[in-house]
Scaffold this active site. Structure first.
Site, PDB file in Angstrom:
ATOM      1  N   CYS A   1     -20.719 -18.619 -89.493  1.00 38.81           N
ATOM      2  CA  CYS A   1     -19.976 -17.825 -88.523  1.00 38.81           C
ATOM      3  C   CYS A   1     -18.868 -17.016 -89.214  1.00 38.81           C
ATOM      4  CB  CYS A   1     -19.442 -18.734 -87.422  1.00 38.81           C
ATOM      5  SG  CYS A   1     -19.012 -17.824 -85.903  1.00 38.81           S
TER       6      CYS A   1
ATOM      7  N   HIS B   1     -24.434 -21.467 -85.880  1.00 41.93           N
ATOM      8  CA  HIS B   1     -23.908 -22.746 -86.364  1.00 41.93           C
ATOM      9  C   HIS B   1     -25.022 -23.790 -86.429  1.00 41.93           C
ATOM     10  CE1 HIS B   1     -19.565 -21.749 -86.085  1.00 41.93           C
ATOM     11  NE2 HIS B   1     -19.937 -21.008 -85.062  1.00 41.93           N
TER      12      HIS B   1
ATOM     13  N   GLU C   1     -24.347 -26.590 -88.300  1.00 45.40           N
ATOM     14  CA  GLU C   1     -23.600 -27.760 -88.768  1.00 45.40           C
ATOM     15  C   GLU C   1     -23.102 -28.660 -87.646  1.00 45.40           C
ATOM     16  OE1 GLU C   1     -20.222 -24.812 -87.968  1.00 45.40           O
ATOM     17  OE2 GLU C   1     -22.382 -24.811 -88.294  1.00 45.40           O
TER      18      GLU C   1
END
Length: 232
Positions: free
Chosen positions: A87, A174, A176
């Site tokens: 990001c 994202h 993660e």
């Protein structure tokens, strides 16, 4: 192996699943806490790779650490030290490589599908994944593709969701996330979750979060697995 340096820009936007991935493979890591005023290293010599996480700020903000981070990314690219951005991190990479970061036509927050862009990069970086799969998003800005980069992923609300350039991977989305991170982000959202077609409620983002993040981690395993192949 030299450690991977992970740059955290906000306390609630840490490495998440990436830390688990690296630990399982015994890849050492160090956390550079920009949110706690840790200094940005001036050299990449001590690291096998650089990872930049997300954050609520803009790459276009006048913050003292941003020019230093951009310079470090440039040095890493010149030295073929793999860089990975999530990001804000992907936007930092794009900016360091000469591309612009601008406001996206809409904010994209929540679980929305991304589509692989057909080509050799998708075959290399998305091996075994379906052409379309769910992804987690939380952004209002977007990067242009740097010169020499190849677009890897796109979504209906944001055409540039990921790019690769050599061993470097920049993500707008994202991979993660963990359930606890999603809960933290919802709690810290501070009015960002106004109802819109591309903005989900906190309740919707947290619905079935364990199962959704397990599926997300299967995507992360593929992307991270290809990225770590470039570590010296």
């Amino acid at each position: 192996m030299k450690p991977v340096a992970i740059f955290r820009h906000a306390a609630h936007e840490g490495p998440g699943y990436l830390a688990e991935f690296l630990d399982r493979r015994a890849i050492p890591r160090v956390l550079v806490r920009i949110d706690q005023n840790d200094a940005v290293p001036s050299s990449v010599d001590r690291f096998s790779g650089l990872v930049f996480m997300g954050g609520p700020m803009s790459v276009n903000d006048s913050l003292p650490w941003i020019p230093k981070a951009l310079a470090l990314i440039g040095r890493a690219v010149e030295a073929d030290v793999p860089v990975l951005g999530h990001c804000l991190g992907g936007q930092l990479m794009a900016r360091a490589l000469g591309a612009t970061v601008t406001r996206n036509p809409v904010r994209e927050i929540g679980w929305f599908p991304v589509t692989a862009v057909d080509g050799p990069a998708a075959l290399e970086w998305l091996d075994g994944l379906p052409r379309e799969f769910p992804m987690f998003h939380w952004h209002g800005e977007t990067f242009a593709l740097p010169q020499g980069a190849v677009r890897l992923l796109a979504s209906a609300a944001c055409s540039n969701q990921a790019f690769v350039r050599g061993p470097h991977l920049g993500l707008q989305c994202h991979v993660e996330m963990t359930p606890s991170m999603i809960a933290d982000w919802v709690r810290e959202s501070d009015g960002e979750l106004e109802s819109a077609a591309t903005v989900q409620s906190g309740e919707e983002m947290l619905r079935d979060a364990p199962a959704r993040t397990q599926a997300l981690h299967r995507v992360a395993d593929v992307l991270y697995g290809r990225w770590v192949q470039g570590l010296a």
